[in-house]
Design a protein around this motif. Structure first.
Motif, PDB file in Angstrom:
ATOM      1  N   LYS A 251       0.850  -1.066  -0.001  1.00  0.00           N
ATOM      2  CA  LYS A 251       0.025   0.057   0.027  1.00  0.00           C
ATOM      3  C   LYS A 251       0.804   1.271   0.007  1.00  0.00           C
ATOM      4  N   LEU A 252       2.160   1.085   0.210  1.00  0.00           N
ATOM      5  CA  LEU A 252       3.115   2.317  -0.035  1.00  0.00           C
ATOM      6  C   LEU A 252       3.084   2.505  -1.342  1.00  0.00           C
ATOM      7  N   VAL A 253       2.207   2.965  -1.952  1.00  0.00           N
ATOM      8  CA  VAL A 253       2.323   2.876  -3.580  1.00  0.00           C
ATOM      9  C   VAL A 253       3.370   4.077  -4.147  1.00  0.00           C
ATOM     10  N   TYR A 254       3.758   5.130  -3.207  1.00  0.00           N
ATOM     11  CA  TYR A 254       4.382   6.286  -3.663  1.00  0.00           C
ATOM     12  C   TYR A 254       5.966   6.165  -3.392  1.00  0.00           C
ATOM     13  N   LEU A 255       6.291   5.211  -2.466  1.00  0.00           N
ATOM     14  CA  LEU A 255       7.534   5.256  -1.785  1.00  0.00           C
ATOM     15  C   LEU A 255       8.666   4.642  -3.150  1.00  0.00           C
ATOM     16  N   PRO A 256       8.524   3.935  -3.988  1.00  0.00           N
ATOM     17  CA  PRO A 256       9.493   3.902  -5.194  1.00  0.00           C
ATOM     18  C   PRO A 256       9.690   5.274  -5.502  1.00  0.00           C
ATOM     19  N   ILE A 257       8.695   6.142  -5.918  1.00  0.00           N
ATOM     20  CA  ILE A 257       8.722   7.340  -6.424  1.00  0.00           C
ATOM     21  C   ILE A 257       9.739   8.243  -5.554  1.00  0.00           C
ATOM     22  N   GLY A 258       9.447   8.257  -4.208  1.00  0.00           N
ATOM     23  CA  GLY A 258      10.435   9.174  -3.351  1.00  0.00           C
ATOM     24  C   GLY A 258      11.625   8.466  -3.276  1.00  0.00           C
ATOM     25  N   LEU A 259      11.800   7.341  -3.342  1.00  0.00           N
ATOM     26  CA  LEU A 259      13.328   6.654  -3.183  1.00  0.00           C
ATOM     27  C   LEU A 259      14.052   7.020  -4.884  1.00  0.00           C
ATOM     28  N   ALA A 260      13.116   6.952  -5.959  1.00  0.00           N
ATOM     29  CA  ALA A 260      13.861   7.360  -6.989  1.00  0.00           C
ATOM     30  C   ALA A 260      14.313   8.978  -7.090  1.00  0.00           C
ATOM     31  N   VAL A 261      13.465   9.797  -6.369  1.00  0.00           N
ATOM     32  CA  VAL A 261      13.783  11.271  -6.417  1.00  0.00           C
ATOM     33  C   VAL A 261      15.316  11.077  -5.642  1.00  0.00           C
ATOM     34  N   VAL A 262      15.301  10.515  -4.667  1.00  0.00           N
ATOM     35  CA  VAL A 262      16.535  10.639  -3.632  1.00  0.00           C
ATOM     36  C   VAL A 262      17.645   9.759  -4.314  1.00  0.00           C
ATOM     37  N   LEU A 263      17.568   8.773  -5.075  1.00  0.00           N
ATOM     38  CA  LEU A 263      18.756   8.125  -5.565  1.00  0.00           C
ATOM     39  C   LEU A 263      19.093   9.095  -6.988  1.00  0.00           C
ATOM     40  N   ALA A 264      18.241   9.713  -7.474  1.00  0.00           N
ATOM     41  CA  ALA A 264      18.264  10.518  -9.108  1.00  0.00           C
ATOM     42  C   ALA A 264      19.523  11.783  -8.391  1.00  0.00           C
ATOM     43  N   PHE A 265      18.656  12.435  -7.175  1.00  0.00           N
ATOM     44  CA  PHE A 265      19.595  13.511  -6.618  1.00  0.00           C
ATOM     45  C   PHE A 265      21.011  13.106  -6.452  1.00  0.00           C
ATOM     46  N   THR A 310       7.341  13.222   1.717  1.00  0.00           N
ATOM     47  CA  THR A 310       6.014  13.510   0.926  1.00  0.00           C
ATOM     48  C   THR A 310       5.523  12.115   0.231  1.00  0.00           C
ATOM     49  N   ALA A 311       6.541  11.184   0.079  1.00  0.00           N
ATOM     50  CA  ALA A 311       6.076   9.751  -0.548  1.00  0.00           C
ATOM     51  C   ALA A 311       5.097   8.990   0.402  1.00  0.00           C
ATOM     52  N   ALA A 312       5.450   8.949   1.743  1.00  0.00           N
ATOM     53  CA  ALA A 312       4.847   8.364   2.794  1.00  0.00           C
ATOM     54  C   ALA A 312       3.562   9.074   3.016  1.00  0.00           C
ATOM     55  N   ILE A 313       3.617  10.328   3.035  1.00  0.00           N
ATOM     56  CA  ILE A 313       2.207  10.983   3.402  1.00  0.00           C
ATOM     57  C   ILE A 313       1.308  10.754   2.137  1.00  0.00           C
ATOM     58  N   ALA A 314       1.717  10.903   0.974  1.00  0.00           N
ATOM     59  CA  ALA A 314       0.877  10.776  -0.070  1.00  0.00           C
ATOM     60  C   ALA A 314       0.450   9.270  -0.261  1.00  0.00           C
ATOM     61  N   SER A 315       1.202   8.298   0.172  1.00  0.00           N
ATOM     62  CA  SER A 315       0.842   6.841   0.344  1.00  0.00           C
ATOM     63  C   SER A 315      -0.383   6.595   1.228  1.00  0.00           C
ATOM     64  N   LEU A 316      -0.314   7.395   2.469  1.00  0.00           N
ATOM     65  CA  LEU A 316      -1.284   7.419   3.482  1.00  0.00           C
ATOM     66  C   LEU A 316      -2.435   8.000   2.853  1.00  0.00           C
ATOM     67  N   ILE A 317      -2.610   9.241   2.230  1.00  0.00           N
ATOM     68  CA  ILE A 317      -3.675   9.882   1.747  1.00  0.00           C
ATOM     69  C   ILE A 317      -4.306   8.915   0.593  1.00  0.00           C
ATOM     70  N   HIS A 318      -3.494   8.071  -0.290  1.00  0.00           N
ATOM     71  CA  HIS A 318      -4.095   7.192  -1.056  1.00  0.00           C
ATOM     72  C   HIS A 318      -4.575   6.055  -0.702  1.00  0.00           C
ATOM     73  N   MET A 319      -4.032   5.629   0.588  1.00  0.00           N
ATOM     74  CA  MET A 319      -4.667   4.266   1.438  1.00  0.00           C
ATOM     75  C   MET A 319      -5.870   4.887   2.013  1.00  0.00           C
ATOM     76  N   LYS A 320      -5.960   5.889   2.493  1.00  0.00           N
ATOM     77  CA  LYS A 320      -7.403   6.309   3.130  1.00  0.00           C
ATOM     78  C   LYS A 320      -8.477   6.693   2.248  1.00  0.00           C
ATOM     79  N   ALA A 321      -8.013   7.177   0.893  1.00  0.00           N
ATOM     80  CA  ALA A 321      -9.077   7.564  -0.151  1.00  0.00           C
ATOM     81  C   ALA A 321      -9.572   6.057  -0.647  1.00  0.00           C
ATOM     82  N   GLU A 322      -8.696   5.086  -0.845  1.00  0.00           N
ATOM     83  CA  GLU A 322      -9.172   3.784  -1.157  1.00  0.00           C
ATOM     84  C   GLU A 322     -10.080   3.158  -0.182  1.00  0.00           C
ATOM     85  N   GLU A 323      -9.666   3.386   1.150  1.00  0.00           N
ATOM     86  CA  GLU A 323     -10.503   2.577   2.225  1.00  0.00           C
ATOM     87  C   GLU A 323     -12.180   3.292   1.938  1.00  0.00           C
TER      88      GLU A 323
END
Length: 326
Positions: A251-265, A310-323
């Protein structure tokens, strides 16, 4: 910037060794499924320990090494969370009983730590002699970041690596577990249990992830002591995190994007450092470009915190919206 005193480094290694010994031979030897309270307590303890260690490092070596440690620890911890996806698949693939999973993770992570230590020593020796390797590390991180964003779901499947496949060819391995034992007897013949294969699968798979994480942290610090301690503190508490987040990882759907930003930086940061420190015939007439900006460590820490947060918060918001929509 002051160097880290040798007594402080020795004391750190002794304390970390005690942590792992207690975790494996005392806590880990009791087969059970950790409760939510137990997981939160352990994770909280190791997080506080990492924060305190960074504070002590600030006191004995200055703000620079401390900020480098915090940046490296957060990066490694975030990447370790991503590793948990594969750990879940490995446990399911080898049908590890839930009561033994904590013990398996303890041993597997220890194996990974030893192998990572060797990898860190090799990396430190490499960048000391050949700073142009930053170009390779930087490009590798940029490619990894792109794969995290645009890669297929096939990467989430577990495939046995060459070491495990070779092991199965030359050793007798039983189909059933025998508690925590590595050896068992069937019809008068001695066999290795699947526990041995699981240990190696966890440890060697984690090292494969190190090909992402080790170059990333070398982009934040060149100090092998900080690189190693950042990895250790990231791995400590990982097994409790496995049980706490196991059901939530998908359910942490946006974690890969957050990690991608970190690795790219960090990849861009490494390439800038490589351009700044190396002379190449096709860049600036064969002279190093001194005007290339150096990315300060505090900025790296800020990017890491904002991206992962930001990735964690966005994932939580997405999870809440799905519920809510159900």
């Amino acid at each position: 910037m002051a160097e880290t005193p040798l007594p402080f480094m020795i004391g750190t290694f002794v304390v970390l060794a005690v942590f792992f010994i207690v975790d494996i031979f005392f806590i880990g030897r009791k087969p059970h499924v950790p409760s939510t309270r137990e997981c939160i307590t352990h994770i909280g303890f190791f997080v506080v320990a990492a924060l305190l260690f960074g504070g002590l490092l600030w006191m004995v070596a200055g703000s620079g090494p401390a900020i480098e440690f915090y940046s490296g620890w957060l990066t490694e911890y975030s990447l370790s969370i991503d590793n948990l996806f594969v750990f879940v698949i490995i446990m399911a693939n080898f049908a590890v009983p839930k009561t033994l999973q904590k013990y398996v993770l303890s041993i597997g992570i220890t194996v990974a730590l030893v192998l990572r230590g060797l990898f860190i020593l090799a990396g430190a020796a490499l960048i000391t002699r050949f700073t142009w390797v930053f170009f390779i590390f930087g490009a590798f991180l940029l490619v990894t970041a792109a794969k995290m964003v645009f890669g297929s779901d096939d990467d989430e499947e577990y495939h046995e690596n060459g070491l495990i496949r070779m092991l199965r060819k030359f050793m007798k391995i039983s189909d059933d577990y025998d508690g925590e034992h590595l050896r068992t007897t069937h019809d008068g013949q001695r066999y290795f249990t699947p526990m041995l294969v699981v240990f190696l699968a966890i440890g060697t798979t984690d090292v494969l992830f190190a090909f992402d994480s080790i170059p990333a942290i070398f982009g934040l610090t060149k100090d092998p002591f900080i690189v190693f301690t950042s990895n250790v503190f990231a791995l400590l508490g990982l097994q409790q995190l496995f049980f706490l987040l196991g059901a939530l990882l998908d359910k942490l759907v946006y974690l890969p994007i957050g990690l991608a930003v970190v690795l790219a930086f960090i990849g861009v940061k490494l390439i800038l450092e490589a351009v700044h420190e190396n002379t190449l015939p096709f860049i600036n007439g064969g002279h190093a470009i001194e005007a290339v900006p150096e990315v300060p460590t505090w900025l790296s820490l800020g990017v890491i915190v904002v991206s992962i947060g930001t990735a964690a918060i966005a994932s939580l918001i997405h999870m809440k919206a799905e519920e809510t929509s159900k």
